[in-house]
Design a protein around this motif. Structure first.
Motif, PDB file in Angstrom:
ATOM      1  N   ARG A  37      95.483 -44.565 -37.630  1.00 18.80           N
ATOM      2  CA  ARG A  37      94.137 -44.021 -37.400  1.00 18.80           C
ATOM      3  C   ARG A  37      93.114 -45.054 -37.655  1.00 18.80           C
ATOM      4  O   ARG A  37      91.960 -45.000 -37.439  1.00 18.80           O
ATOM      5  CB  ARG A  37      94.056 -42.907 -38.283  1.00 18.80           C
ATOM      6  N   HIS A  38      93.422 -46.377 -38.348  1.00 18.36           N
ATOM      7  CA  HIS A  38      92.522 -47.450 -38.469  1.00 18.36           C
ATOM      8  C   HIS A  38      92.451 -48.153 -37.253  1.00 18.36           C
ATOM      9  O   HIS A  38      91.169 -48.777 -37.177  1.00 18.36           O
ATOM     10  CB  HIS A  38      93.066 -48.501 -39.343  1.00 18.36           C
ATOM     11  N   THR A  39      93.100 -47.820 -36.196  1.00 22.11           N
ATOM     12  CA  THR A  39      92.862 -48.271 -34.834  1.00 22.11           C
ATOM     13  C   THR A  39      92.199 -47.505 -33.968  1.00 22.11           C
ATOM     14  O   THR A  39      92.135 -47.805 -32.738  1.00 22.11           O
ATOM     15  CB  THR A  39      94.086 -48.956 -33.969  1.00 22.11           C
ATOM     16  N   ASP A  40      92.152 -46.032 -34.395  1.00 23.51           N
ATOM     17  CA  ASP A  40      91.491 -44.907 -33.489  1.00 23.51           C
ATOM     18  C   ASP A  40      90.705 -44.154 -34.335  1.00 23.51           C
ATOM     19  O   ASP A  40      90.807 -43.075 -34.679  1.00 23.51           O
ATOM     20  CB  ASP A  40      92.669 -43.971 -33.092  1.00 23.51           C
ATOM     21  N   ASP A  59      87.719 -43.160 -33.897  1.00 16.39           N
ATOM     22  CA  ASP A  59      86.852 -41.894 -33.281  1.00 16.39           C
ATOM     23  C   ASP A  59      87.856 -40.723 -32.781  1.00 16.39           C
ATOM     24  O   ASP A  59      87.592 -39.932 -32.355  1.00 16.39           O
ATOM     25  CB  ASP A  59      86.028 -42.526 -32.163  1.00 16.39           C
ATOM     26  N   ARG A  60      89.110 -41.069 -33.033  1.00 21.00           N
ATOM     27  CA  ARG A  60      90.313 -40.033 -32.771  1.00 21.00           C
ATOM     28  C   ARG A  60      90.090 -39.642 -31.297  1.00 21.00           C
ATOM     29  O   ARG A  60      90.221 -38.466 -30.955  1.00 21.00           O
ATOM     30  CB  ARG A  60      90.130 -38.764 -33.754  1.00 21.00           C
ATOM     31  N   PHE A  61      90.182 -40.453 -30.525  1.00 23.98           N
ATOM     32  CA  PHE A  61      90.327 -40.434 -28.941  1.00 23.98           C
ATOM     33  C   PHE A  61      91.661 -39.719 -28.736  1.00 23.98           C
ATOM     34  O   PHE A  61      91.801 -38.992 -27.570  1.00 23.98           O
ATOM     35  CB  PHE A  61      89.870 -41.492 -28.234  1.00 23.98           C
ATOM     36  N   PHE A  62      92.562 -40.036 -29.156  1.00 26.36           N
ATOM     37  CA  PHE A  62      93.965 -39.839 -28.768  1.00 26.36           C
ATOM     38  C   PHE A  62      94.826 -39.160 -29.904  1.00 26.36           C
ATOM     39  O   PHE A  62      94.343 -39.308 -31.041  1.00 26.36           O
ATOM     40  CB  PHE A  62      94.801 -41.124 -28.455  1.00 26.36           C
ATOM     41  N   THR A  63      95.884 -38.612 -29.463  1.00 25.18           N
ATOM     42  CA  THR A  63      96.854 -37.702 -30.385  1.00 25.18           C
ATOM     43  C   THR A  63      98.184 -38.014 -29.721  1.00 25.18           C
ATOM     44  O   THR A  63      98.372 -38.206 -28.376  1.00 25.18           O
ATOM     45  CB  THR A  63      96.802 -36.117 -30.491  1.00 25.18           C
ATOM     46  N   ILE A  64      99.322 -38.087 -30.700  1.00 28.42           N
ATOM     47  CA  ILE A  64     100.667 -38.306 -30.053  1.00 28.42           C
ATOM     48  C   ILE A  64     101.571 -37.211 -30.463  1.00 28.42           C
ATOM     49  O   ILE A  64     101.543 -36.951 -31.517  1.00 28.42           O
ATOM     50  CB  ILE A  64     101.131 -39.657 -30.294  1.00 28.42           C
ATOM     51  N   ASN A  65     102.523 -36.657 -29.675  1.00 25.62           N
ATOM     52  CA  ASN A  65     103.465 -35.961 -29.983  1.00 25.62           C
ATOM     53  C   ASN A  65     104.585 -36.668 -30.880  1.00 25.62           C
ATOM     54  O   ASN A  65     105.191 -37.732 -30.495  1.00 25.62           O
ATOM     55  CB  ASN A  65     104.265 -35.506 -28.666  1.00 25.62           C
ATOM     56  N   PRO A  66     104.729 -36.037 -32.091  1.00 27.27           N
ATOM     57  CA  PRO A  66     105.440 -36.957 -32.937  1.00 27.27           C
ATOM     58  C   PRO A  66     107.216 -37.016 -32.585  1.00 27.27           C
ATOM     59  O   PRO A  66     107.817 -37.814 -33.211  1.00 27.27           O
ATOM     60  CB  PRO A  66     105.410 -36.201 -34.447  1.00 27.27           C
ATOM     61  N   GLU A  67     107.427 -36.130 -31.851  1.00 27.39           N
ATOM     62  CA  GLU A  67     108.850 -36.016 -31.184  1.00 27.39           C
ATOM     63  C   GLU A  67     109.236 -36.984 -30.247  1.00 27.39           C
ATOM     64  O   GLU A  67     110.213 -37.529 -30.072  1.00 27.39           O
ATOM     65  CB  GLU A  67     109.236 -34.595 -31.211  1.00 27.39           C
ATOM     66  N   ASP A  68     108.207 -36.852 -29.116  1.00 27.28           N
ATOM     67  CA  ASP A  68     108.701 -37.262 -27.899  1.00 27.28           C
ATOM     68  C   ASP A  68     107.796 -38.731 -27.684  1.00 27.28           C
ATOM     69  O   ASP A  68     108.022 -39.321 -26.595  1.00 27.28           O
ATOM     70  CB  ASP A  68     108.671 -36.505 -26.727  1.00 27.28           C
ATOM     71  N   GLY A  69     106.802 -39.009 -28.501  1.00 27.82           N
ATOM     72  CA  GLY A  69     105.803 -40.041 -28.084  1.00 27.82           C
ATOM     73  C   GLY A  69     104.826 -40.166 -27.080  1.00 27.82           C
ATOM     74  O   GLY A  69     104.285 -41.076 -26.743  1.00 27.82           O
ATOM     75  N   PHE A  70     104.743 -38.878 -26.638  1.00 31.31           N
ATOM     76  CA  PHE A  70     103.689 -38.598 -25.367  1.00 31.31           C
ATOM     77  C   PHE A  70     102.135 -38.701 -26.121  1.00 31.31           C
ATOM     78  O   PHE A  70     101.897 -37.992 -26.938  1.00 31.31           O
ATOM     79  CB  PHE A  70     103.815 -37.572 -24.494  1.00 31.31           C
TER      80      PHE A  70
END
Length: 750
Positions: free
Chosen positions: A395-398, A400-411
């Protein structure tokens, strides 16, 4: 002729003999299937072409006496026609197939399931074949290969004779050869070569010595006397020097880390005993290196490149030790070097996950709805345990929280619409951590490009303004544009130029002006007529439509201001102000300046007058500030007239009643009488404030010669003032009179 027939018959017989010998069982036993195409004869005698065999395998060997927990991997069979889809099945047959050696029919990996002994059997001959998994149709001709059992030094050397007998003449010189003993063992020559044996005397007298390398026993002392001692018993030991070093290294080790040490013994001293080490052979030459420690005369084996337990678990090196300095006189006694085998086992370590790519680049269109898939990152656990992976965004690189990631498959998905005109590239970092050990994690950079959408209409590149000279109707129109305009678009070049300029449809036939598109992202505005007059209209607002080249295109209407100006005979602008044009008919410029000057003079006079009035209000005689501010009405308040002065600092415990016989002070301006009356009342009133005036001054003011009345600045010890008058001030000042008024009396008494 008869001789010729005999010669031909002899040649035919010789040819038949050679042909029969070439295909005898002894010759055929040495043939192996060729890896290259060759010719065979068909039934009718024609030559048939055999296809090239595509077998590929590693060197096949297995170490004897292996006692590991898992079956040891011998090697892998692979055909170059195998595309990896699982349609090929590998079959193994021959010596030990199915009992000692097993094969994975999908991958072709061969494992040894039992412990092998090289001294019992040194090699095994096997046959491999690749067939179609569904039909069992052979896809490759069978091929033969050999698995060799690699020897380890597990057999001690043995002397050829249990007891040796020798004779030596008495009185023999020192160094006289007595006998040579020889030993050998059952190991492979790499370990059991008798030339590498070292001989030494374990038990015996100092009369004999043995050459360590040859086993020759010689006399060590002179003048041996048979009459003194007829027989000597000497015990000789034969052993191999350490020829195999076992070492291990963790796959987590870094290059430069020490793996182990080897040491060669040299009985020489000084520079003749210096030894240098080199790796001369082995499958680990690219991963390991050796240096010489000249202080300890040891060879230090170090890691040169990282190793991977999952890829290969053991390596073998052949290390050579050689003398640095060799005396040419003894060169024939060489070779002055020796070799040793170093076995290095790779130890497993818990490694962090590994991403399949060192970095990722994904794309997403701007204005895409929240939840749009951007791309995927993929990591795996390199360890044999293959621990599950969990993904997260740094989150230090995001922020503004523009993105989210599925913790299981990496999408990776968006959380809100993105604007390319605000940010064209977004860079984030993704963590991959093992679920069972969160401390083992890896990090990968992900660059996300925001693709442009034509969502911005083009606008004027600058706040343009046009000027046209007023003229009569008879003056010809100029071919020069009034103004040249261009546009700007926040979108990408694919959705921007080329720009198209035009007038709105409702004024396409505007009688005053027209727009000509130059087809280079600029346009010129021209006048359609002459005779513009500032008196009739001095300002024109011309709407211009600008369209971009996007799909679908976007357009906007921009307003161009055109002013009618006065010009000289050369067309140079003089004035573009209609009001100035009207003023010229009545007032001159000099008249306007005179009016402004008069207004300024009047303002200055008013300011001076106000300033003088304020100064007249100040008093002509300088009084003390506290006297000037004193108001007698304060002393003549109604409470004071009635004989009651309320105390403002404390609540009175009882109401003071005026004493009879005291008349109120008259309402006069005799301040002296007034003050004396108030002092007498205060002396007799226990509730009155401890001061005689409502107004308290800590400073006399600028006009007073007394200066400050503060007690902090008053002299307390060396004052010459007489305080006897305090005795006349009544009981309220009795304490002060006792402190100050009796000072002189006290001094006189003392």
């Amino acid at each position: 002729m008869k001789e010729n027939y005999c010669l031909q018959a002899a040649l035919v017989c010789l040819g038949m003999l050679c042909h029969s010998q070439a295909f005898s069982p002894e010759w055929r036993s040495h043939l192996r299937p060729s890896f290259h195409g060759h010719h065979e004869k068909g039934k009718e005698g024609q030559v048939l072409q055999r296809s090239k065999r595509g077998w590929v395998w590693n060197q096949f060997f297995v170490i004897e006496e292996y006692t590991g927990p898992d079956p040891v991997l011998v090697g892998r069979l692979h055909s170059d026609i195998d595309s990896g889809d699982g349609n090929i099945k590998y079959i193994l047959s021959g010596e030990g197939a199915g009992t000692i050696f097993v094969i994975d029919d999908k991958s072709g990996n061969i494992h040894a399931t039992k412990t092998l002994d090289r001294e019992e059997r040194a090699q095994y001959t096997l046959m491999a074949q690749a067939v179609d998994r569904d039909t069992n149709r052979p896809l490759e001709p069978p091929s033969e290969f050999i698995v060799k059992v690699q020897d380890i030094n597990d057999n001690p050397p043995e002397f050829l004779h249990e007891t040796y007998h020798a004779n030596v003449p008495e009185r023999s010189n020192v160094g006289t050869s007595v006998i040579q003993v020889t030993a050998s063992d059952a190991d492979d020559p790499t370990y059991g070569n008798s030339a590498k044996l070292v001989y030494s005397i374990l038990e015996g007298q100092p009369y004999f010595s043995v050459e360590a390398q040859t086993g020759i026993i010689r006399t060590a002392l002179p003048n041996m006397d048979r009459e003194a001692k007829e027989e000597y018993h000497v015990v000789i030991q034969a052993k191999f020097p350490q020829s195999v070093y076992q070492m291990s290294v963790s796959e987590a080790a870094v290059p430069g880390e020490e793996v182990g040490r080897v040491k060669a013994k040299d009985p020489d001293i000084g520079e003749n005993g210096l030894v240098t080490y080199n790796i001369v052979d082995g499958d680990g030459m690219e991963l390991f290196e050796i240096t010489t420690d000249y202080e300890t005369q040891e060879g230090v084996v170090k890691l040169k490149k990282p190793v991977d337990f999952e890829t290969k678990r053991a390596y073998s090196l052949k290390v050579e030790a050689a003398n640095v300095h060799i005396d040419p006189k003894f060169i024939s006694n060489g070779p002055f070097k020796d070799t040793v085998t170093v076995k290095i086992a790779v130890e497993d370590a818990d490694e962090p996950p590994m991403f399949l790519a060192p970095s990722y680049i994904h794309e997403v269109q701007e204005n895409a709805a929240a939840g749009t898939v951007v791309g995927r990152v993929h990591a795996k656990d390199p360890d044999a345990a293959n621990s599950p992976i969990r993904y997260s965004i740094d989150r230090h690189t995001d922020l503004d929280r523009f993105f989210t990631i599925n913790p299981e498959d990496g999408f990776i998905k968006t959380t809100k619409p993105l604007d390319r005109e605000e940010t064209a590239w977004l860079n984030i970092s993704v963590f991959a951590a093992e679920i069972h050990n969160r401390h083992q994690e890896a990090k990968v950079p992900v660059a996300i490009r925001v693709l442009d959408v034509n969502d911005n209409a083009p606008k004027f590149a600058a706040p343009y303004e046009g000027f046209i000279c007023e003229s009569d109707q008879t003056k010809p129109l100029s071919n020069q544009p009034i103004v040249t305009i261009s546009a700007d678009d926040k979108d990408d070049t694919a959705n921007g130029p080329r720009f198209i300029f035009s007038l709105p449809p409702e004024i396409i036939h505007n009688p005053n002006f027209t727009v000509r598109d130059n087809r280079d992202n600029t346009a010129g505005v021209y006048a359609r007529r002459g005779g513009f007059s500032r008196q009739k209209q001095d300002l024109y607002l011309l709407p211009i439509v600008i369209s971009d080249g996007g799909i679908p295109p976007m357009s906007s209407t921009n307003t161009l201001t055109i002013k009618v100006c006065g010009c000289d005979v050369n067309g140079a602008l003089l004035s573009c102000n209609a009001e100035a044009y009207i003023l010229n008919a009545g007032l001159s410029t000099g008249a306007l300046i005179a009016i402004l000057a008069c207004i300024v003079i009047l303002l200055v006079i008013v300011v001076l007058f106000v300033t003088l009035r304020r100064q007249k209000k100040e008093p002509l005689i300088v009084f003390e500030e506290d006297t000037e501010a004193f108001d007698i009405a304060t002393l003549q308040n109604p409470d004071g007239i009635n004989g009651f002065i309320p105390r403002k600092d404390i609540k009175p415990e009882y109401q003071y009643m005026p004493r009879p016989g005291l008349r109120p002070a008259p309402n006069s301006v005799d301040v002296d009488d007034f003050i004396n009356t108030r002092i007498q009342e205060a002396d007799n009133d226990p509730t009155a404030p401890p001061y005689d005036s409502i107004q308290i001054y800590g400073y006399e003011g600028r006009g007073s010669v007394a200066g400050s009345l503060s007690s902090l600045e008053s002299a307390t010890t060396d004052s010459d003032l007489d305080y006897d008058y305090l005795q006349n001030w009544g009981p309220r000042f009795k304490k002060l009179a006792d402190l100050y008024g009796s000072k002189d009396t006290f001094d006189d008494d003392s």
